[in-house]
Design an enzyme around this catalytic site. Structure first.
Site, mmCIF file in Angstrom:
data_model
loop_
_atom_site.group_PDB
_atom_site.id
_atom_site.type_symbol
_atom_site.label_atom_id
_atom_site.label_comp_id
_atom_site.label_asym_id
_atom_site.label_seq_id
_atom_site.Cartn_x
_atom_site.Cartn_y
_atom_site.Cartn_z
ATOM 1 N N ASP A 41 -12.944 -4.891 -2.273
ATOM 2 C CA ASP A 41 -14.104 -4.943 -1.398
ATOM 3 C C ASP A 41 -14.056 -3.704 -0.500
ATOM 4 O O ASP A 41 -12.985 -3.138 -0.274
ATOM 5 C CB ASP A 41 -14.046 -6.233 -0.579
ATOM 6 C CG ASP A 41 -15.084 -6.259 0.504
ATOM 7 O OD1 ASP A 41 -16.271 -6.065 0.193
ATOM 8 O OD2 ASP A 41 -14.702 -6.445 1.672
ATOM 9 N N ASP A 43 -16.107 -2.962 2.896
ATOM 10 C CA ASP A 43 -16.131 -3.102 4.358
ATOM 11 C C ASP A 43 -15.216 -4.223 4.835
ATOM 12 O O ASP A 43 -15.351 -5.374 4.429
ATOM 13 C CB ASP A 43 -17.566 -3.365 4.826
ATOM 14 C CG ASP A 43 -18.497 -2.221 4.421
ATOM 15 O OD1 ASP A 43 -18.072 -1.059 4.522
ATOM 16 O OD2 ASP A 43 -19.634 -2.510 3.986
#
Ligand SMILES: [Zn+2]
Length: 557
Positions: A41, A43
């Site tokens: 992922d 952020d």
């Protein structure tokens, strides 16, 4: 986004970064047993979360990110970023700005083999916005592998949910914004990105033998007592032993015998109860123990590998094996084994049971051969044809019961689930053992077909194999589904860790209260009035879970 369509952002990412060429040269040799790729992922996982950031100057990697990623690269693992960027749909930044941010991320953290972006928001109802699994499927395809050979690292429940729904492993690295229920539901949690990477590499290494067996193994005696599910999850490890031995003899208990018959790689089965393992043991019968020891000695094994779960002791059996004259004995034991074991192996809590067992096989010198994925598998010739009267494939199986009532779905919840599934257009078969007929009849009356008591384990395996999905608690049929590659809606009572006992390497959605008071009690009967971990399951969530798993009402998958 359907799996067979291309999203413009993903197509562009593949062109910009030429993922396939780079991937081809980086495969480790011999092929790693568990993972080819790590999906990350963006952020809150790789870089600090700056909401809707379109400015490269604001990119700040999390501590230790560069070194951690370089460790993965050095180990031959391919890397992809899988990121929800709903700011695109909402017009908060442009695609150009986002790619400028990604260029800055690569400047700071090194190259990624692929970037997969969902540009939608929740209102679009796409198949790629996490927790939907579309980005994981797309990333695996870009990297030339399959989701089950990927592990995804993320900071919220959406990340883990997307990984699991695709059959990938998911590691949660919580931040202050991660909700406690997301942490409770995750099967694998790490304190930060470097710790997640260290554990990925440790698990990968743990299933590869550091040295081959010093002497060839003609006959290996493998042991897995306890119930069907326990035997099934040990299957990959038994196949690893079988790959390194001429003959494999399996000692199992009466409750695991039917599952033992289904395992590939087993040449002969010895069935005997072990009173230090069985949940309702009879008294120890010295004559029975003497005859077992004699029988085990007659196997002529030149190696024994004793598989157990994390709260069981291998040592009483190791003593019997020593008395039977077996010289090379391997087992997991936190307790001091003295001279009972030649290979005393230890495994941290939380490792999936199939990998835990594979790591013991590796410690004993065995690994799965290339081409044999570390998935649960059954012998094809041991599974009978599916009964004709259950109809065509494409049904959903609901299995409400469990030998341990603490892990069974409450009948009134199962009844409402059948009703909701029928309303959504699903054909539902309700399965259960001979002693569960009253429950299956009641549950099936809500709109399903009652198959209670109709099948033995092999017959149930045949029915499960042709299902579009199986809705089931933490019990044997969940592992039959995993062995058939059939997606699971797991109504998982948290009495034992989900990360150890959840359906392995198969698309899964977990439902139920993971933080309920029964958590980690290992209780066979629910210790909490009202069985709250599963009594609150919303039947609508089961319908939605099937949608997430791309199982449509009306028969298709
Ligand atoms: Zn999307």
């Amino acid at each position: 986004m359907r799996q067979d369509q291309e999203d413009p952002y993903q197509r562009r990412s593949a062109q910009v970064y030429a993922a396939a060429d780079r991937a081809a040269g980086s495969v480790a040799s011999p092929r790693a047993v568990l993972y080819d790729a790590v999906l990350l992922d963006r952020d809150g996982t790789l870089i600090e979360d700056v909401p809707y950031n379109g400015d490269p100057e604001k990119v700040r990697p999390v501590p230790g990110a560069r070194a951690a990623l370089d460790r993965l690269r050095a180990a031959g693992l391919r890397l992809a970023v899988v990121t929800n960027q709903s700011g695109l749909a909402r017009g908060y930044f442009t695609g150009e700005q986002m790619w400028a941010v990604h260029a800055r991320v690569e400047e700071l953290l090194g190259r990624f083999d692929a970037w997969l972006v969902c540009p939608h928001d929740d209102a679009d109802g796409c198949d790629c916005r996490k927790p939907a699994p579309g980005l994981v499927y797309a990333a695996a395809r870009e990297l030339g592998t399959t989701p089950s050979r990927c592990v995804l690292v993320g900071d919220i429940g959406r990340d883990v949910g997307a990984a699991m729904a695709a059959g990938a492993a998911g590691v949660l690295v919580p931040t202050p914004v991660t909700r406690p229920e997301e942490v409770a539901a995750a099967g694998w949690v790490a304190t930060d990105l470097p710790a997640a990477v260290a554990e990925i590499l440790r698990r990968q290494q743990a299933v590869q033998p550091s040295t081959p067996p010093t002497e060839p193994v003609r006959t290996a005696l493998v042991v897995r007592s306890d119930s069907a599910g326990d035997v099934l999850v040990t299957g990959p490890a038994i196949r690893a032993v079988a790959a390194g031995a001429e003959r494999v003899v399996l000692l199992c208990g009466p409750r695991g015998r039917a599952a033992a018959n289904l395992l590939p790689g087993v040449d002969e089965i010895i069935e005997h109860p072990l009173p230090w393992i069985d949940p309702a043991p009879g008294p120890v019968d010295p004559e029975a123990m003497r005859s077992l020891s004699t029988r085990l000695g007659a196997v002529g094994a030149d190696q024994a590998v004793v598989f157990t779960s994390f709260h069981q002791s291998a040592l009483p059996l190791a003593l019997l094996l020593r008395m039977a004259g077996i010289n090379r004995i391997a087992a997991i034991s936190d307790d001091y084994p003295g001279s009972l074991l030649d290979i005393r192996h230890r495994v941290p809590v939380g490792v999936p049971e199939p990998e835990r067992a594979l790591s013991l096989a590796a410690a004993a010198g065995h690994r799965l051969p290339d081409g044999d994925e570390p998935v649960l598998r059954l012998r094809r010739d041991a599974v009978p044809p599916r009964p004709a009267d259950v109809g065509d494939p494409g049904y959903v199986v609901l299995h409400p019961g469990s030998a341990a009532s603490s892990r069974a779905c409450p009948p009134e919840v199962a009844t409402r689930i059948v009703g909701a599934l029928a309303d959504a257009g699903h054909r539902v078969l309700v399965t259960g053992g001979p002693d569960e007929r009253a429950v299956t009849a009641r549950v099936a009356a809500a709109g399903g077909t009652d198959l209670g008591g109709r099948t033995d384990l092999a017959g149930l395996a045949a029915i499960v194999a042709d299902a579009s999905a199986v809705v089931v608690g933490n019990t044997g049929p969940a592992h039959l589904a995993a062995a058939a590659g059939v997606p699971v809606v797991s109504l998982f009572a948290p009495t034992v860790p989900f990360g150890q006992w959840g359906p392995y390497r198969v698309p899964t959605v977990r439902l139920g209260d993971a933080a309920a008071p029964c958590r980690d009690t290992r209780a066979a009967r629910c210790p909490v009035p009202g069985h709250p971990c599963l009594s609150g399951v919303d039947p609508g969530d089961v319908v939605n879970a099937l949608r997430t798993l791309a199982v449509s009402g009306g028969g298709g998958r």
